[in-house]
Design a protein around this motif. Structure first.
Motif, PDB file in Angstrom:
ATOM      1  N   ASN A  52     -15.404  -6.180 -10.060  1.00  0.00           N
ATOM      2  CA  ASN A  52     -15.247  -6.085  -8.607  1.00  0.00           C
ATOM      3  C   ASN A  52     -13.762  -5.880  -8.298  1.00  0.00           C
ATOM      4  O   ASN A  52     -13.080  -6.785  -7.836  1.00  0.00           O
ATOM      5  N   PRO A  53     -13.252  -4.660  -8.573  1.00  0.00           N
ATOM      6  CA  PRO A  53     -11.809  -4.438  -8.501  1.00  0.00           C
ATOM      7  C   PRO A  53     -11.261  -4.104  -7.125  1.00  0.00           C
ATOM      8  O   PRO A  53     -10.080  -3.785  -6.992  1.00  0.00           O
ATOM      9  N   GLY A  54     -12.104  -4.165  -6.093  1.00  0.00           N
ATOM     10  CA  GLY A  54     -11.628  -3.822  -4.761  1.00  0.00           C
ATOM     11  C   GLY A  54     -11.286  -2.354  -4.651  1.00  0.00           C
ATOM     12  O   GLY A  54     -12.050  -1.498  -5.094  1.00  0.00           O
ATOM     13  N   LYS A  55     -10.115  -2.048  -4.106  1.00  0.00           N
ATOM     14  CA  LYS A  55      -9.717  -0.656  -3.914  1.00  0.00           C
ATOM     15  C   LYS A  55      -9.185  -0.001  -5.184  1.00  0.00           C
ATOM     16  O   LYS A  55      -8.983   1.202  -5.230  1.00  0.00           O
ATOM     17  N   CYS A  56      -8.933  -0.793  -6.207  1.00  0.00           N
ATOM     18  CA  CYS A  56      -8.425  -0.264  -7.473  1.00  0.00           C
ATOM     19  C   CYS A  56      -9.449   0.704  -8.076  1.00  0.00           C
ATOM     20  O   CYS A  56     -10.630   0.381  -8.203  1.00  0.00           O
ATOM     21  N   VAL A  57      -9.016   1.901  -8.435  1.00  0.00           N
ATOM     22  CA  VAL A  57      -9.895   2.930  -8.983  1.00  0.00           C
ATOM     23  C   VAL A  57     -10.067   2.725 -10.485  1.00  0.00           C
ATOM     24  O   VAL A  57      -9.103   2.416 -11.195  1.00  0.00           O
ATOM     25  N   ILE A  58     -11.287   2.886 -10.966  1.00  0.00           N
ATOM     26  CA  ILE A  58     -11.558   2.752 -12.398  1.00  0.00           C
ATOM     27  C   ILE A  58     -11.682   4.138 -13.018  1.00  0.00           C
ATOM     28  O   ILE A  58     -12.562   4.929 -12.658  1.00  0.00           O
ATOM     29  N   GLY A  59     -10.798   4.446 -13.941  1.00  0.00           N
ATOM     30  CA  GLY A  59     -10.904   5.660 -14.725  1.00  0.00           C
ATOM     31  C   GLY A  59     -11.506   5.318 -16.075  1.00  0.00           C
ATOM     32  O   GLY A  59     -11.304   4.221 -16.581  1.00  0.00           O
ATOM     33  N   VAL A  60     -12.255   6.238 -16.650  1.00  0.00           N
ATOM     34  CA  VAL A  60     -12.856   6.012 -17.965  1.00  0.00           C
ATOM     35  C   VAL A  60     -12.391   7.097 -18.921  1.00  0.00           C
ATOM     36  O   VAL A  60     -12.598   8.291 -18.680  1.00  0.00           O
TER      37      VAL A  60
ATOM     38  N   ALA B 148       0.839  -1.195   0.000  1.00  0.00           N
ATOM     39  CA  ALA B 148       0.000   0.000   0.000  1.00  0.00           C
ATOM     40  C   ALA B 148       0.878   1.251   0.000  1.00  0.00           C
ATOM     41  O   ALA B 148       1.852   1.338   0.747  1.00  0.00           O
ATOM     42  N   ALA B 149       0.520   2.190  -0.855  1.00  0.00           N
ATOM     43  CA  ALA B 149       1.206   3.484  -0.907  1.00  0.00           C
ATOM     44  C   ALA B 149       0.178   4.509  -1.359  1.00  0.00           C
ATOM     45  O   ALA B 149       0.220   4.995  -2.486  1.00  0.00           O
ATOM     46  N   PRO B 150      -0.798   4.821  -0.492  1.00  0.00           N
ATOM     47  CA  PRO B 150      -1.939   5.647  -0.886  1.00  0.00           C
ATOM     48  C   PRO B 150      -1.527   7.023  -1.417  1.00  0.00           C
ATOM     49  O   PRO B 150      -0.594   7.645  -0.916  1.00  0.00           O
ATOM     50  N   VAL B 151      -2.253   7.448  -2.440  1.00  0.00           N
ATOM     51  CA  VAL B 151      -2.009   8.748  -3.058  1.00  0.00           C
ATOM     52  C   VAL B 151      -3.347   9.471  -3.206  1.00  0.00           C
ATOM     53  O   VAL B 151      -4.322   8.893  -3.685  1.00  0.00           O
ATOM     54  N   GLU B 152      -3.379  10.727  -2.796  1.00  0.00           N
ATOM     55  CA  GLU B 152      -4.562  11.564  -3.029  1.00  0.00           C
ATOM     56  C   GLU B 152      -4.370  12.305  -4.345  1.00  0.00           C
ATOM     57  O   GLU B 152      -3.386  13.037  -4.513  1.00  0.00           O
ATOM     58  N   PHE B 153      -5.286  12.095  -5.263  1.00  0.00           N
ATOM     59  CA  PHE B 153      -5.167  12.710  -6.586  1.00  0.00           C
ATOM     60  C   PHE B 153      -6.552  13.132  -7.050  1.00  0.00           C
ATOM     61  O   PHE B 153      -7.466  12.314  -7.112  1.00  0.00           O
ATOM     62  N   MET B 154      -6.720  14.411  -7.349  1.00  0.00           N
ATOM     63  CA  MET B 154      -8.012  14.968  -7.780  1.00  0.00           C
ATOM     64  C   MET B 154      -9.112  14.688  -6.762  1.00  0.00           C
ATOM     65  O   MET B 154     -10.277  14.510  -7.110  1.00  0.00           O
ATOM     66  N   GLY B 155      -8.731  14.594  -5.471  1.00  0.00           N
ATOM     67  CA  GLY B 155      -9.706  14.347  -4.425  1.00  0.00           C
ATOM     68  C   GLY B 155     -10.082  12.893  -4.233  1.00  0.00           C
ATOM     69  O   GLY B 155     -10.940  12.571  -3.407  1.00  0.00           O
ATOM     70  N   VAL B 156      -9.428  12.000  -4.991  1.00  0.00           N
ATOM     71  CA  VAL B 156      -9.697  10.558  -4.907  1.00  0.00           C
ATOM     72  C   VAL B 156      -8.490   9.870  -4.277  1.00  0.00           C
ATOM     73  O   VAL B 156      -7.341  10.224  -4.562  1.00  0.00           O
ATOM     74  N   THR B 157      -8.740   8.900  -3.397  1.00  0.00           N
ATOM     75  CA  THR B 157      -7.651   8.134  -2.792  1.00  0.00           C
ATOM     76  C   THR B 157      -7.355   6.903  -3.637  1.00  0.00           C
ATOM     77  O   THR B 157      -8.223   6.045  -3.828  1.00  0.00           O
ATOM     78  N   PHE B 158      -6.138   6.817  -4.146  1.00  0.00           N
ATOM     79  CA  PHE B 158      -5.677   5.674  -4.938  1.00  0.00           C
ATOM     80  C   PHE B 158      -4.786   4.809  -4.048  1.00  0.00           C
ATOM     81  O   PHE B 158      -3.968   5.328  -3.296  1.00  0.00           O
TER      82      PHE B 158
ATOM     83  N   ASN C  68      -2.234   2.986  -4.690  1.00  0.00           N
ATOM     84  CA  ASN C  68      -0.815   3.182  -5.004  1.00  0.00           C
ATOM     85  C   ASN C  68      -0.725   4.080  -6.232  1.00  0.00           C
ATOM     86  O   ASN C  68      -1.743   4.359  -6.877  1.00  0.00           O
ATOM     87  N   PRO C  69       0.472   4.559  -6.578  1.00  0.00           N
ATOM     88  CA  PRO C  69       0.585   5.579  -7.620  1.00  0.00           C
ATOM     89  C   PRO C  69       0.693   5.051  -9.042  1.00  0.00           C
ATOM     90  O   PRO C  69       0.916   5.841  -9.968  1.00  0.00           O
ATOM     91  N   VAL C  70       0.530   3.739  -9.252  1.00  0.00           N
ATOM     92  CA  VAL C  70       0.760   3.159 -10.578  1.00  0.00           C
ATOM     93  C   VAL C  70      -0.551   2.701 -11.212  1.00  0.00           C
ATOM     94  O   VAL C  70      -1.261   1.858 -10.658  1.00  0.00           O
ATOM     95  N   GLY C  71      -0.854   3.262 -12.376  1.00  0.00           N
ATOM     96  CA  GLY C  71      -2.076   2.888 -13.084  1.00  0.00           C
ATOM     97  C   GLY C  71      -1.792   2.302 -14.449  1.00  0.00           C
ATOM     98  O   GLY C  71      -0.692   2.435 -14.996  1.00  0.00           O
ATOM     99  N   LEU C  72      -2.801   1.640 -14.987  1.00  0.00           N
ATOM    100  CA  LEU C  72      -2.736   1.134 -16.360  1.00  0.00           C
ATOM    101  C   LEU C  72      -3.318   2.197 -17.271  1.00  0.00           C
ATOM    102  O   LEU C  72      -4.451   2.646 -17.086  1.00  0.00           O
ATOM    103  N   ALA C  73      -2.554   2.617 -18.264  1.00  0.00           N
ATOM    104  CA  ALA C  73      -3.011   3.659 -19.176  1.00  0.00           C
ATOM    105  C   ALA C  73      -4.119   3.153 -20.083  1.00  0.00           C
ATOM    106  O   ALA C  73      -4.259   1.947 -20.332  1.00  0.00           O
ATOM    107  N   ALA C  74      -4.902   4.080 -20.600  1.00  0.00           N
ATOM    108  CA  ALA C  74      -5.983   3.738 -21.525  1.00  0.00           C
ATOM    109  C   ALA C  74      -5.415   3.085 -22.783  1.00  0.00           C
ATOM    110  O   ALA C  74      -4.284   3.357 -23.185  1.00  0.00           O
TER     111      ALA C  74
END
Length: 344
Positions: A131-139, A44-54, A56-62
């Motif tokens: 059902n991605p758990g804590k993983c944030v879904i961006g569209v 876990a390495a929580p990051v606040e970004f645009m008011g959303v808690t992620f 960790n800081p690593v995402g999958l790009a579109a």
């Protein structure tokens, strides 16, 4: 070890064929014992970004999971967020094949996919079934190829209306080089009109659903300094929530010696690393802490990621680097980020 073996097999096939095989493989094995081959624990390495808690800081790009078919599988790999799309109001096949090409010596890819996807209604259904758990879904949203540019704003509003309820954040893609004329939306009155319309609709939807979903703009790496400043001014003027930098590049600097360099489309991977980092640094000079930056482009190592963080990015996304390096890259970047934040 397993990823290297799978990569050797997949790299013997054409790039888009390999992509489809990988997506189908993840989709079919998610939630089964076979997911052990890619499932991993990322600290876990929580990051606040645009008011959303992620988480960790690593995402999958579109672009990897355009139709949201493997959200849970990518979440199991440890991604802090998965950005699905680009999605358009209506299904469309994209450009003619072949349309994706590996430049293996440069650890790069050229693609001219053209927003191929099954449409926004299909994507929303897939997100609701995930059902991605804590993983944030961006569209990531875009316009249909056959929608006239002057009417393109309507396509973005249609997509926003439909994805708002299920999205953790929304990314507005006006920077793909593979939809004719799309990048013109990055300039002048067209950009202001689009952003102001999106912000107005965002306010209406926030009231309707009782939740605020942030909106970020994804920009190209090929903007001049003057154009970049104008984009920053428009972002601040219209109170966007964030900016994603960058999309693929039309430049072929560093790959001119490779046969595939002459293929049309956007270049991603290692040749984009420095260019995207420079754009992030310039963005931060204009935006400071007023608007958070999500860094993407040529990240294939923890150092690549931290270089972007050190010049102003709050989080990062990977795509081509993920293809070449595998899921272990997610964990390696997160560990490096966590260590750097601890030592600040």
């Amino acid at each position: 070890m397993f990823y290297r073996l799978a990569q050797k097999v997949l790299f013997k096939t054409q790039a888009e064929t390999a992509h489809n095989l990988a997506i189908n493989g993840i989709r079919l094995t998610t939630g089964t014992p076979l997911s052990c081959f890619y499932r991993q624990h990322v600290p876990a390495a929580p990051v606040e970004f645009m008011g959303v808690t992620f988480p960790n800081p690593v995402g999958l790009a579109a672009g990897m999971d355009k139709d949201g078919e493997c959200i849970d599988g990518f979440a199991a790999m440890g991604f802090g967020h998965v950005e699905v799309g680009t999605v358009t109001p209506r299904p469309q096949p994209g450009n003619e094949q072949p349309r994706a090409f590996r430049l293996k010596p440069a650890r790069a890819i050229i693609n001219r996919m053209g927003f191929n996807n099954k449409g926004v209604d299909n994507l929303v259904a897939n997100i609701k079934a995930s059902n991605p758990g804590k993983c944030v879904i961006g569209v990531n949203i875009g316009k249909n190829k056959d929608t006239p540019l002057e009417e393109g704003k309507n396509d973005y509003l249609i997509c926003m209306d439909k994805v708002y309820e299920v999205a953790g954040y929304i990314a507005v893609n006006i920077s793909s080089p593979n939809t004719p004329g799309l990048r013109q939306l990055q300039y002048g009155e067209m950009l202001d009109d689009l952003l102001s319309s999106l912000k107005q609709r965002q306010a209406e939807l926030a009231k309707k659903y009782g939740r605020y979903v942030p909106v970020a703009l994804k920009i190209a790496p090929d903007l001049s300094d003057e154009e970049l400043k104008e984009v920053c001014d428009a972002l601040l003027r219209n109170k966007l929530d964030g900016v994603i930098a960058t999309n693929t590049t039309l430049s072929r600097e560093g790959v001119e010696h490779l046969t595939e360099h002459s293929e049309a489309g956007g270049l991603s991977g290692a040749p984009l690393t420095q260019l995207s980092t420079e754009i992030i640094a310039k963005l931060y000079q204009h935006l400071g802490e007023e608007l958070p930056i999500l860094g993407v482009g040529g990240i294939a190592s923890p150092q690549d990621a931290m270089d972007k963080v050190n010049v102003g990015a709050k989080m990062v996304q990977i795509y081509t680097g993920f293809i070449y390096e595998g899921p272990q890259l997610i964990k390696a970047i997160t560990v490096a980020y966590k260590r750097a934040m601890r030592n600040k």
